[in-house]
Design a protein around this motif. Structure first.
Motif, PDB file in Angstrom:
ATOM      1  N   TYR A 143       0.828  -1.210   0.000  1.00  0.00           N
ATOM      2  CA  TYR A 143       0.000   0.000   0.000  1.00  0.00           C
ATOM      3  C   TYR A 143       0.862   1.260   0.000  1.00  0.00           C
ATOM      4  CZ  TYR A 143      -4.833   1.589   0.492  1.00  0.00           C
ATOM      5  OH  TYR A 143      -6.089   2.107   0.259  1.00  0.00           O
ATOM      6  N   TYR A 156      -7.671   4.976  -5.086  1.00  0.00           N
ATOM      7  CA  TYR A 156      -7.778   3.569  -4.726  1.00  0.00           C
ATOM      8  C   TYR A 156      -8.390   3.401  -3.332  1.00  0.00           C
ATOM      9  CZ  TYR A 156      -6.546  -1.384  -4.760  1.00  0.00           C
ATOM     10  OH  TYR A 156      -6.603  -2.761  -4.752  1.00  0.00           O
ATOM     11  N   SER A 157      -7.971   4.256  -2.392  1.00  0.00           N
ATOM     12  CA  SER A 157      -8.521   4.176  -1.038  1.00  0.00           C
ATOM     13  C   SER A 157     -10.003   4.530  -1.030  1.00  0.00           C
ATOM     14  CB  SER A 157      -7.758   5.117  -0.102  1.00  0.00           C
ATOM     15  OG  SER A 157      -6.400   4.755  -0.023  1.00  0.00           O
ATOM     16  N   VAL A 160     -11.826   1.387  -2.042  1.00  0.00           N
ATOM     17  CA  VAL A 160     -11.815   0.345  -1.016  1.00  0.00           C
ATOM     18  C   VAL A 160     -12.684   0.735   0.177  1.00  0.00           C
ATOM     19  CG1 VAL A 160     -10.377  -0.942   0.600  1.00  0.00           C
ATOM     20  CG2 VAL A 160      -9.535  -0.480  -1.700  1.00  0.00           C
ATOM     21  N   VAL A 215      -6.928   0.088   6.312  1.00  0.00           N
ATOM     22  CA  VAL A 215      -7.561  -0.886   5.417  1.00  0.00           C
ATOM     23  C   VAL A 215      -7.413  -2.295   5.985  1.00  0.00           C
ATOM     24  CG1 VAL A 215      -7.370  -1.983   3.151  1.00  0.00           C
ATOM     25  CG2 VAL A 215      -7.365   0.514   3.329  1.00  0.00           C
ATOM     26  N   ILE A 239      -8.682  -5.677  -1.954  1.00  0.00           N
ATOM     27  CA  ILE A 239      -7.476  -4.920  -2.323  1.00  0.00           C
ATOM     28  C   ILE A 239      -6.636  -5.705  -3.325  1.00  0.00           C
ATOM     29  CG2 ILE A 239      -7.331  -3.614  -0.166  1.00  0.00           C
ATOM     30  CD1 ILE A 239      -5.202  -5.662   0.764  1.00  0.00           C
ATOM     31  N   GLN A 291     -10.633  -1.992  -9.269  1.00  0.00           N
ATOM     32  CA  GLN A 291     -10.876  -2.548  -7.940  1.00  0.00           C
ATOM     33  C   GLN A 291     -12.348  -2.423  -7.560  1.00  0.00           C
ATOM     34  OE1 GLN A 291      -8.510  -4.150  -5.560  1.00  0.00           O
ATOM     35  NE2 GLN A 291     -10.608  -4.758  -5.138  1.00  0.00           N
TER      36      GLN A 291
END
Length: 335
Positions: A143, A156-157, A160, A215, A239, A291
């Motif tokens: 990460y 990306y976060s 997620v 995460v 992830i 994702q």
């Protein structure tokens, strides 16, 4: 009201840090391994640890300041997790300012993992405990690589944590919704300054490591809330896009005889940006969207373990085909 106050507070935290970083010249200067060419403010990811502290103090369920006489600690093991996150934040920020030995960073990561998840891992056998710590530490470091590409960490976060927010709100509650909302707001505030063609700031290890740790915490909490029906591996699917990139890159370097602990810029997303000159934001958005699609599929299938295996297999194939294509075309890739 909590969310409005929290958003205002997070913006204030970030702007105050910008002022401090400018005054103290806390910046990231590009080098041969960088994917950017401008000097930018470093360490803006402190907003993530500040968001975690803010939640611990002010959340309306069991915030320390709002219910000091009734609840000395937020429930559900949050304070051990926050203690681990604070440890990581201090060590990671020190590393941002002046590089620390790799063994010290790894020691801090292992200590933080044990601190945060001690009640769960204490029942495991020694070899299981060691394996779990290694896996979680690996996730943190995978990460951590995101921060070099504009918008990658934020986009990306957002995919997620946003997925977890939807699951928690509409499908299967497993953690306090205010925690998820607080982190989403922190991601949006950071992303406002980072998701740009010319980013105003980078997260630094202090942000990417703490976000990765958050995460991991959410993954563990989600998995622990499920019945024991064999889904103890499939939760990594949330992830898997970035995890697959990181693990396959390590494998590629190992098989070619290179030091897997040495800093590099050989991940697929770095290759796209640095060698193929795909715009940063396009790469970041593509990873986040992929994702998100994987997460949607995960929520719609019955056999989640099989789905995770199939997705992992397809990602391995796609990774191999991409680099095979580059080699056949004679494209110059990082050595």
């Amino acid at each position: 009201m909590y969310f409005i106050i929290t958003l205002i507070a997070l913006v204030a935290y970030e702007l105050l840090y910008f002022a401090l970083a400018k005054r103290l010249h806390i910046v990231d200067r590009p080098n041969e391994r960088s994917s950017h060419h401008r000097v930018v403010l470093l360490g803006a990811g402190v907003i993530f640890i500040l968001a975690l502290v803010h939640y611990g103090l002010f959340n309306t369920d069991s915030g320390l300041l709002l219910h000091l006489g009734q609840h000395l600690l937020p429930r559900n093991g949050y304070m051990p997790f926050l203690g681990g996150a604070l440890l990581l934040a201090v060590v990671s920020y020190a590393d941002d300012l002046h590089p620390l030995p790799s063994w010290l960073r790894m020691l801090a990561q292992c200590a933080a993992i044990v601190l945060a998840f001690h009640p769960s891992i204490a029942t495991l056998q020694v070899w299981q405990m060691m394996l779990l710590v290694i896996v979680f530490a690996g996730v943190l470091n995978v990460y951590n690589f995101m921060d070099g590409i504009n918008g990658m960490l934020a986009a990306y976060s957002l995919a997620v944590v946003g997925t977890f927010f939807v699951i928690n709100l509409f499908i299967h509650p497993f953690v306090d919704t205010q925690l998820l909302a607080t982190m989403l707001l922190a991601i949006l505030v950071f992303g406002f300054f980072n998701f740009r063609t010319h980013a105003r700031c980078f997260s630094g290890d202090v942000g990417s490591i703490v976000m990765g740790f958050t995460v991991v915490y959410l993954l563990v909490r989600y998995d622990a809330s499920l019945p024991d029906n064999g889904e103890n591996v499939s939760f990594l699917c949330f992830i898997i896009v970035f995890l697959a990139d990181g693990l396959l890159t390590i494998a590629k370097r190992f098989l070619s005889g290179r030091n897997i602990l040495e800093a590099h810029r050989e991940h697929l997303y770095e290759t796209l940006v640095n060698e193929l000159h795909v715009p940063h934001l396009r790469v970041a958005a593509s990873y986040a969207l992929l994702q998100l699609l994987v997460n949607v599929g995960y929520l719609t299938v019955t056999d989640k373990n099989l789905y995770t295996f199939v997705v992992a297999f397809l990602l391995v194939v796609a990774y191999g085909l991409f680099f095979n294509y580059c080699n056949r075309r004679g494209l110059t890739l990082p050595k």
